[in-house]
Design a protein around this motif. Sequence first.
Motif, mmCIF file in Angstrom:
data_model
loop_
_atom_site.group_PDB
_atom_site.id
_atom_site.type_symbol
_atom_site.label_atom_id
_atom_site.label_comp_id
_atom_site.label_asym_id
_atom_site.label_seq_id
_atom_site.Cartn_x
_atom_site.Cartn_y
_atom_site.Cartn_z
ATOM 1 N N LEU A 339 -37.760 42.911 -11.774
ATOM 2 C CA LEU A 339 -37.134 42.443 -10.528
ATOM 3 C C LEU A 339 -38.194 42.150 -9.466
ATOM 4 N N HIS A 340 -39.280 41.497 -9.880
ATOM 5 C CA HIS A 340 -40.241 41.070 -8.880
ATOM 6 C C HIS A 340 -40.005 39.594 -8.550
ATOM 7 N N GLY A 341 -40.605 39.146 -7.480
ATOM 8 C CA GLY A 341 -40.268 37.842 -6.926
ATOM 9 C C GLY A 341 -40.385 36.682 -7.885
ATOM 10 N N HIS A 342 -41.350 36.710 -8.796
ATOM 11 C CA HIS A 342 -41.543 35.606 -9.724
ATOM 12 C C HIS A 342 -40.376 35.442 -10.696
ATOM 13 N N GLU A 343 -39.550 36.472 -10.820
ATOM 14 C CA GLU A 343 -38.424 36.414 -11.763
ATOM 15 C C GLU A 343 -37.124 35.958 -11.104
ATOM 16 N N PHE A 344 -37.089 35.906 -9.776
ATOM 17 C CA PHE A 344 -35.823 35.694 -9.084
ATOM 18 C C PHE A 344 -35.207 34.334 -9.384
ATOM 19 N N SER A 345 -36.023 33.290 -9.444
ATOM 20 C CA SER A 345 -35.451 31.971 -9.725
ATOM 21 C C SER A 345 -34.828 31.937 -11.118
ATOM 22 N N GLY A 346 -35.437 32.658 -12.082
ATOM 23 C CA GLY A 346 -34.876 32.714 -13.432
ATOM 24 C C GLY A 346 -33.578 33.494 -13.474
ATOM 25 N N ILE A 347 -33.509 34.570 -12.690
ATOM 26 C CA ILE A 347 -32.265 35.350 -12.649
ATOM 27 C C ILE A 347 -31.118 34.493 -12.108
ATOM 28 N N THR A 348 -31.384 33.749 -11.038
ATOM 29 C CA THR A 348 -30.324 32.899 -10.487
ATOM 30 C C THR A 348 -29.988 31.754 -11.447
ATOM 31 N N PHE A 349 -30.972 31.297 -12.229
ATOM 32 C CA PHE A 349 -30.701 30.279 -13.247
ATOM 33 C C PHE A 349 -29.625 30.763 -14.208
ATOM 34 N N PHE A 350 -29.753 32.012 -14.667
ATOM 35 C CA PHE A 350 -28.770 32.537 -15.613
ATOM 36 C C PHE A 350 -27.429 32.820 -14.929
ATOM 37 N N PHE A 351 -27.452 33.296 -13.694
ATOM 38 C CA PHE A 351 -26.191 33.451 -12.965
ATOM 39 C C PHE A 351 -25.459 32.109 -12.878
ATOM 40 N N ASP A 352 -26.214 31.061 -12.625
ATOM 41 C CA ASP A 352 -25.625 29.733 -12.438
ATOM 42 C C ASP A 352 -25.095 29.157 -13.740
ATOM 43 N N ASN A 353 -25.766 29.458 -14.858
ATOM 44 C CA ASN A 353 -25.434 28.824 -16.135
ATOM 45 C C ASN A 353 -24.684 29.728 -17.102
ATOM 46 N N CYS A 354 -24.224 30.873 -16.626
ATOM 47 C CA CYS A 354 -23.368 31.763 -17.432
ATOM 48 C C CYS A 354 -22.057 31.981 -16.678
ATOM 49 N N PRO A 355 -21.222 30.951 -16.563
ATOM 50 C CA PRO A 355 -20.003 31.050 -15.745
ATOM 51 C C PRO A 355 -18.967 32.015 -16.303
ATOM 52 N N LEU A 356 -19.109 32.422 -17.584
ATOM 53 C CA LEU A 356 -18.139 33.326 -18.207
ATOM 54 C C LEU A 356 -18.668 34.756 -18.320
ATOM 55 N N LEU A 357 -19.780 35.039 -17.660
ATOM 56 C CA LEU A 357 -20.432 36.335 -17.790
ATOM 57 C C LEU A 357 -19.514 37.484 -17.372
ATOM 58 N N GLN A 358 -19.404 38.483 -18.264
ATOM 59 C CA GLN A 358 -18.551 39.647 -18.000
ATOM 60 C C GLN A 358 -19.358 40.933 -17.811
ATOM 61 N N THR A 359 -20.489 41.053 -18.533
ATOM 62 C CA THR A 359 -21.309 42.264 -18.477
ATOM 63 C C THR A 359 -22.765 41.885 -18.265
ATOM 64 N N LEU A 360 -23.397 42.520 -17.277
ATOM 65 C CA LEU A 360 -24.807 42.300 -16.987
ATOM 66 C C LEU A 360 -25.550 43.625 -17.140
ATOM 67 N N THR A 361 -26.563 43.641 -18.019
ATOM 68 C CA THR A 361 -27.403 44.823 -18.209
ATOM 69 C C THR A 361 -28.807 44.506 -17.716
ATOM 70 N N ILE A 362 -29.297 45.315 -16.793
ATOM 71 C CA ILE A 362 -30.654 45.144 -16.265
ATOM 72 C C ILE A 362 -31.505 46.302 -16.779
ATOM 73 N N VAL A 363 -32.455 45.982 -17.655
ATOM 74 C CA VAL A 363 -33.366 46.993 -18.196
ATOM 75 C C VAL A 363 -34.690 46.856 -17.453
ATOM 76 N N LEU A 364 -34.992 47.814 -16.597
ATOM 77 C CA LEU A 364 -36.185 47.733 -15.751
ATOM 78 C C LEU A 364 -37.426 48.144 -16.537
#
Length: 469
Positions: A339-364
């Motif tokens: 979850l550092h700044g260089h990853e944020f655009s990629g995270i929003t990419f997946f939020f935008d392109n997974c419109p049916l997303l039901q479960t999100l797992t964040i492994v730090l």
Amino acid sequence: MKLKMAMAGNEDLSEVLPECLLHIIISFLPFKEAARTSILSKFWLNLWRATKNIEFHESFFVKPEESDATQVMKRRVFIHFVQQWIGNYCESCIDKFALAVSKPENFVADIENFIAFAIAKGVKGLSLDFSDPTWMEDDPKNHEPLFDLPSHVYEHGVLESLKLFSCKIHIPAIKIFSLLKDLSLGWIELQEKSLKALLQHCPLLQSLSLTKCWNMGHFYLSEPSLLLKKLAIENCSFHDPVWIYIKNAPRLQFFKYSGKVASFDLDYLCCWEEADLDFGLESSFNGTADLLYNLLLDLFSVTILSVCSFMLQVISNSRESYGTAFPLNVRHLTLKTALHGHEFSGITFFFDNCPLLQTLTIVLCPARNFPDYEPPFEFIHNFWTKNLKVYKCLRRSLKTVEVKGFKGTANEFLVLQYLIGLGRVMERLNIYISRETDDNGGNVELYRERAQMLLQLNKASKKLQISIY
């Protein structure tokens, strides 16, 4: 009545069930758990010795942090234990036999006897691991196999599962494994032609796993008669550039790949259900964004997807990343991220392109920074709090979020604040506290205090329950 009372914990199973049925039950337990039943009572003392699921792993005796002399002594004790246990085994057949020894060269005759025992008992699942835990980050080409698979194994035609690590295998000799369904190979040389020949001799193969294999050239899978459902390729050494070609595999459901970014040519007609992608071996991201974007398009049908930090940093640099032609079908997304700044655009990419997303797992996990990283746009520190976009999945489908390894860093808090404040249909937020200490004095209690601060945030969903573990 007695059986019901026993299942309720009011009566010993040994007083209700015949011994032969208890043997079957014990055989479903992992070997170590079966051994623990011996402390229940005198009746249970030797019952576990009839298990048909046998596993001997030197880690039961040998610890990697011990001195070399201590390891040598304990490894001998381990081999002696296996000899004694096998010598007292009275059952006529076994289902599974697993053996792991990291220094087999001093015990070749003993190990061959152990394998002969398993073959004589009609074993259906054979696992032999002679790799060394200290090799994990090494180049696989630096470690030749430490043990040769005995010739009588090639004549054992009833095998359904075979797992070999640092165990030399003679591919032309494999002509009788017509019942083999599960094959795992690791720490061995495996040329492209050898793999092709191997697959031709295993028509019923459903699961194939290759780990730290080398001299593979490229990976080419095109056997229309294969029943393959699961394929895992982990940190293997290919010729450069890497090319992964998978065609005529209509039953393939699970695909796992870790290693360097490759040119993927996948069968888009496959009914992919789950994909796990990890490009942790990459040291530079330049020129890989379009390859990864095209890979995601080939995997558009998967419902379970796991991606790494490298993917999150790179994907938004693709020429076509803004406005995906085929929205992903992902219902469960796992992000292995710092979850550092260089990853944020990629995270929003997946939020935008997974419109049916039901479960999100964040492994730090620890951060990975690349010296040639070029963000797709200028990073702003209030990325998650200014000009917020409410993605379709946050409005309609995302119900469960899990965070594993939470320490309560500023970015962790901001991302979770964003999800809590905009996840309109969220029902569960499960936070699993990290047990690691950090250089700034962080510990479990401090991480828990930070997690509890999330309970005070305004929630977009009235159904949302936050649990801290």
